[in-house]
Design an enzyme around this catalytic site. Structure first.
Site, short mmCIF file in Angstrom:
data_model
loop_
_atom_site.label_atom_id
_atom_site.label_comp_id
_atom_site.label_asym_id
_atom_site.label_seq_id
_atom_site.Cartn_x
_atom_site.Cartn_y
_atom_site.Cartn_z
N CYS A 168 0.82 -1.21 0.00
CA CYS A 168 0.00 0.00 0.00
C CYS A 168 0.85 1.27 0.00
O CYS A 168 0.33 2.36 -0.15
CB CYS A 168 -0.95 -0.01 1.19
SG CYS A 168 -2.06 -1.43 1.16
N HIS A 215 -3.32 7.17 2.20
CA HIS A 215 -3.75 5.86 1.71
C HIS A 215 -5.11 5.54 2.34
O HIS A 215 -5.29 5.66 3.55
CB HIS A 215 -2.69 4.83 2.09
CG HIS A 215 -3.16 3.41 1.93
ND1 HIS A 215 -3.75 2.96 0.78
CD2 HIS A 215 -3.14 2.37 2.81
CE1 HIS A 215 -4.07 1.69 0.95
NE2 HIS A 215 -3.72 1.31 2.16
N ASN A 246 -10.07 -0.28 0.56
CA ASN A 246 -8.62 -0.15 0.45
C ASN A 246 -8.16 -0.80 -0.85
O ASN A 246 -8.17 -2.02 -0.97
CB ASN A 246 -7.98 -0.83 1.68
CG ASN A 246 -6.47 -0.84 1.65
OD1 ASN A 246 -5.86 -0.57 0.63
ND2 ASN A 246 -5.88 -1.17 2.78
N1 COA Z 1 -17.86 -7.97 11.51
C1 COA Z 1 -18.25 -8.10 12.76
N2 COA Z 1 -17.39 -8.32 13.77
C2 COA Z 1 -16.09 -8.41 13.48
C3 COA Z 1 -15.60 -8.27 12.16
C4 COA Z 1 -16.55 -8.06 11.16
N3 COA Z 1 -16.20 -7.90 9.86
N4 COA Z 1 -14.26 -8.40 12.16
C5 COA Z 1 -13.89 -8.60 13.44
N5 COA Z 1 -15.00 -8.61 14.22
C6 COA Z 1 -15.06 -8.79 15.67
C7 COA Z 1 -13.86 -9.46 16.24
O1 COA Z 1 -14.00 -10.87 16.14
C8 COA Z 1 -13.88 -8.99 17.66
O2 COA Z 1 -14.82 -9.74 18.40
P1 COA Z 1 -14.49 -10.21 19.90
O3 COA Z 1 -14.33 -8.90 20.65
O4 COA Z 1 -15.70 -10.99 20.24
O5 COA Z 1 -13.23 -10.99 19.80
C9 COA Z 1 -14.43 -7.57 17.55
O6 COA Z 1 -15.11 -7.51 16.29
C10 COA Z 1 -13.35 -6.50 17.57
O7 COA Z 1 -12.33 -6.89 16.68
P2 COA Z 1 -11.09 -6.00 16.47
O8 COA Z 1 -10.13 -6.71 15.57
O9 COA Z 1 -10.60 -5.52 17.79
O10 COA Z 1 -11.74 -4.77 15.69
P3 COA Z 1 -11.11 -3.40 15.34
O11 COA Z 1 -11.87 -2.29 15.96
O12 COA Z 1 -9.61 -3.41 15.53
O13 COA Z 1 -11.40 -3.31 13.79
C11 COA Z 1 -10.21 -3.53 11.73
C12 COA Z 1 -10.83 -4.26 12.91
C13 COA Z 1 -9.61 -4.57 10.80
C14 COA Z 1 -11.32 -2.78 11.00
C15 COA Z 1 -9.16 -2.53 12.25
O14 COA Z 1 -8.28 -3.20 13.15
C16 COA Z 1 -8.34 -1.93 11.16
O15 COA Z 1 -8.86 -1.27 10.29
N6 COA Z 1 -7.02 -2.11 11.20
C17 COA Z 1 -6.15 -1.58 10.18
C18 COA Z 1 -6.19 -2.51 9.02
C19 COA Z 1 -5.62 -1.90 7.76
O16 COA Z 1 -5.80 -0.73 7.49
N7 COA Z 1 -4.94 -2.73 6.99
C20 COA Z 1 -4.39 -2.36 5.74
C21 COA Z 1 -3.26 -1.46 5.92
S1 COA Z 1 -2.58 -1.10 4.38
#
Ligand code: COA
Length: 328
Positions: free
Chosen positions: A112, A253, A283
């Site tokens: 990215c 990004h 993304n």
């Molecule tokens: N729908 C519903 N629930 C979901 C889910 C989805 N699509 N994905 C994860 N969950 C759940 C998890 O299982 C977790 O449940 P639990 O508390 O029972 O274990 C809960 O939601 C929280 O998960 P978590 O991973 O802490 O969520 P988050 O707030 O960190 O959001 C992302 C997840 C992926 C959206 C976030 O971490 C993110 O955007 N990170 C950056 C990723 C990124 O930009 N990557 C590319 C970089 S180039």
């Protein structure tokens, strides 16, 4: 030393729309969860007939048209991608399709951060006087590599392509660039080779196989982005005697709206200066910055002479920022 200007932009996305509602039919999630955590409502995905070159070429043509440059006037084509149609590289097929017969063409992979790394690379060739006109494309079809059963990653990614044309000129419009990498964090986000051992002759085993789907530790990547990106931008602006209030547009990004908001807040840049189109595209990896730039230019948001700060970040882990004035 010659300067560099960005003189044209273009973009292309596949037609099929995959909405959050579609995703609820595939994994346990909801539109509300995805919108609240990411800001993404829908993304475009390439159908099985669409190649990366099919997206890169129209994006490139649009950028060339805006720049008023003929393909045969290009000296260099850089295709920033992590999902080439061909592991040997797809840039030469783009070159052939455009008829850019004089141009050298190669792929560049920095996930990215690919567009910003490509911008830095293009600037080196232009500033040394080696080349006069460069086409930089960011394009990715990550839908090929997403695990569509993994709700933690499949909600994030979309496909697309964006391009810019750069030219050497006396007035330098690329005011600063700052790049970084930290391979110690590689395990947070990767798309690794998975080998099957194959015995050629007794005692000689080679590895043949394919790639695993995208693996991501979302929370780690989130923390990395909101820590590293503002630091890098602040350092870059400071080095070039610029301040955040001189920035007209913050073009990050397009990973997650919460990341965009947190970075803007850390920098003290108001929300109305933050370019965002991830709601409709998710993304798109190396494509996301030029895709958002092209939309903002064509909608008349980004005007010639305005100062744009951009930053890419992602797998590697890698990150990079650039500050430029749009246009000649
Ligand atoms: N729908 C519903 N629930 C979901 C889910 C989805 N699509 N994905 C994860 N969950 C759940 C998890 O299982 C977790 O449940 P639990 O508390 O029972 O274990 C809960 O939601 C929280 O998960 P978590 O991973 O802490 O969520 P988050 O707030 O960190 O959001 C992302 C997840 C992926 C959206 C976030 O971490 C993110 O955007 N990170 C950056 C990723 C990124 O930009 N990557 C590319 C970089 S180039």
């Amino acid at each position: 030393m010659p300067g560099v200007a960005l003189i044209g932009s273009g973009s292309a996305v596949p037609n099929p729309i995959l909405s959050n509602h579609h995703l609820t039919q595939m994994v346990e999630t909801s539109d509300e969860w995805v919108v609240t955590r990411t800001g993404i409502r829908e993304r475009r995905v390439a159908d099985s007939q669409t190649s990366l070159v099919d997206l890169a070429v129209p994006a490139a043509r649009a950028a060339l048209t805006m720049a008023g440059i003929a393909p045969e006037d290009l000296d260099l084509i850089i295709l920033a991608t992590s999902s080439a149609d061909d592991l040997f590289g797809s840039a030469c097929r783009v070159q052939a399709a455009l008829g850019a017969n004089r141009a050298v063409a190669f792929d560049l992979t920095a996930a990215c951060s690919g567009f910003v790394f490509g911008l830095a690379t293009a600037c080196q060739f232009l500033r040394t006087g080696a080349y006069q006109r460069v086409l930089l494309i960011g394009a990715d079809i990550l839908s090929r590599w997403v695990d569509w059963h993994d709700r933690g990653t499949c909600i994030l990614f979309g496909d697309g392509a964006g391009a810019v044309v750069l030219q050497a000129q006396a007035q330098d419009q690329v005011l600063g660039i700052e790049l970084g990498s930290d391979g110690r964090l590689n395990a947070c986000l990767n798309l690794t080779y998975q080998a099957q051992p194959q015995t050629l002759v007794p005692g000689l085993v080679v590895a043949q196989g394919t790639y695993r789907p995208i693996h991501m530790d979302g929370q780690e990547v989130y923390r990395f982005a909101v820590r590293q990106v503002p630091l890098t931008i602040e350092k870059m602006l400071f080095r070039h005697s610029l301040t955040p209030d001189q920035v007209d547009w913050l073009l990050l990004h397009q990973a997650n709206q919460r990341i965009l908001n947190a970075v803007a807040q850390r920098l003290g840049i108001p929300a109305h200066k933050v370019i965002s189109n991830l709601e409709h595209y998710g993304n798109t990896s190396a494509a996301s910055i030029p895709l958002a730039l092209d939309e903002a230019v064509r909608q008349g948001q980004v005007q010639p002479g305005q100062v744009v700060v951009t930053a890419g970040f992602g797998a590697g882990l890698t990150w990079g920022a650039a500050v430029f004035r749009w246009g000649v």
